[in-house]
Design a protein around this motif. Sequence first.
Motif, PDB file in Angstrom:
ATOM      1  N   LEU A  72      31.967  47.954  23.113  1.00 29.43           N
ATOM      2  CA  LEU A  72      32.892  47.972  21.997  1.00 29.43           C
ATOM      3  C   LEU A  72      33.718  49.255  22.074  1.00 29.43           C
ATOM      4  O   LEU A  72      33.195  50.308  22.431  1.00 29.43           O
ATOM      5  N   PRO A  74      35.431  51.583  19.702  1.00 32.74           N
ATOM      6  CA  PRO A  74      35.646  51.939  18.288  1.00 32.74           C
ATOM      7  C   PRO A  74      36.997  52.626  18.105  1.00 32.74           C
ATOM      8  O   PRO A  74      37.355  53.508  18.868  1.00 32.74           O
ATOM      9  N   PHE A  78      40.638  49.408  13.642  1.00 35.93           N
ATOM     10  CA  PHE A  78      39.740  48.286  13.903  1.00 35.93           C
ATOM     11  C   PHE A  78      38.956  48.593  15.175  1.00 35.93           C
ATOM     12  O   PHE A  78      39.357  49.420  15.973  1.00 35.93           O
ATOM     13  N   HIS A  79      37.834  47.929  15.317  1.00 35.80           N
ATOM     14  CA  HIS A  79      37.001  48.105  16.508  1.00 35.80           C
ATOM     15  C   HIS A  79      37.216  46.905  17.421  1.00 35.80           C
ATOM     16  O   HIS A  79      37.263  45.772  16.962  1.00 35.80           O
ATOM     17  N   TRP A  80      37.369  47.176  18.696  1.00 38.51           N
ATOM     18  CA  TRP A  80      37.647  46.129  19.673  1.00 38.51           C
ATOM     19  C   TRP A  80      36.353  45.730  20.371  1.00 38.51           C
ATOM     20  O   TRP A  80      35.762  46.532  21.061  1.00 38.51           O
ATOM     21  N   PHE A  81      35.911  44.472  20.161  1.00 37.33           N
ATOM     22  CA  PHE A  81      34.751  43.938  20.880  1.00 37.33           C
ATOM     23  C   PHE A  81      35.239  43.577  22.270  1.00 37.33           C
ATOM     24  O   PHE A  81      35.949  42.595  22.451  1.00 37.33           O
ATOM     25  N   TYR A 107      28.596  47.805  12.269  1.00 40.63           N
ATOM     26  CA  TYR A 107      29.996  48.056  11.922  1.00 40.63           C
ATOM     27  C   TYR A 107      30.386  47.373  10.612  1.00 40.63           C
ATOM     28  O   TYR A 107      31.546  47.045  10.394  1.00 40.63           O
ATOM     29  N   GLN A 110      33.850  47.201   8.366  1.00 45.91           N
ATOM     30  CA  GLN A 110      34.946  47.655   9.210  1.00 45.91           C
ATOM     31  C   GLN A 110      35.558  46.455   9.920  1.00 45.91           C
ATOM     32  O   GLN A 110      34.855  45.514  10.265  1.00 45.91           O
ATOM     33  N   CYS A 112      36.866  44.267  12.837  1.00 49.07           N
ATOM     34  CA  CYS A 112      36.535  44.132  14.257  1.00 49.07           C
ATOM     35  C   CYS A 112      37.366  43.000  14.848  1.00 49.07           C
ATOM     36  O   CYS A 112      37.582  41.977  14.202  1.00 49.07           O
TER      37      CYS A 112
END
Length: 190
Positions: A72, A74, A78-81, A107, A110, A112
Amino acid sequence: MKTKQITSLNADNQIRHLYETAFPEDEQIPWDDLMRLIDEMPLDFTAYYEVEGEIEPREDSAEGQFIGFTILYPRKSFHWFWYFAVKEDLRGKGYGQKILTQLLERYKGQACVLDMESPMQVSENSEQRRRRHAFYLRNGFRDTNVYRSYNDITMTIMMIGEGTFTLHDWDMIVNELKRFWWPEDMMEES
């Protein structure tokens, strides 16, 4: 389930094997580049192990039996999977659900985002794409109606959490990634 943060120093052959077999080659970052990125980028590379449970009692390592991993990226907005894989012989046994549940809890609250091979694109793995898409929908992700293509693969972008995801967001993350790594064959398409 036990977790372990992966670095270039502790990434082992079973993690590498899963990475190189779970994703089409044209969707992979070459392993040596990925190991360099782990050291240079703020990536959350987590391996998952079963200590007790449904798996036949045997240990692959001191952590337990290796199940899979997630990578991931972070970010503030936004967090990118990036990558999510479960060992092939353990798929369909609920481990992907356990891993995703644990990751979403980490997470929680938040936004994602993930991209996946589009279930709308005709392909040899169309059924697998549809099942994967349904899995993410069941787990609270929604389609953003943003699609990107590279190497003749159409990617569907999905999101969980507040907010929206636009082509502008895509361009921002691509520009961030280009600071660390970007293959020449994708340069022309971005």
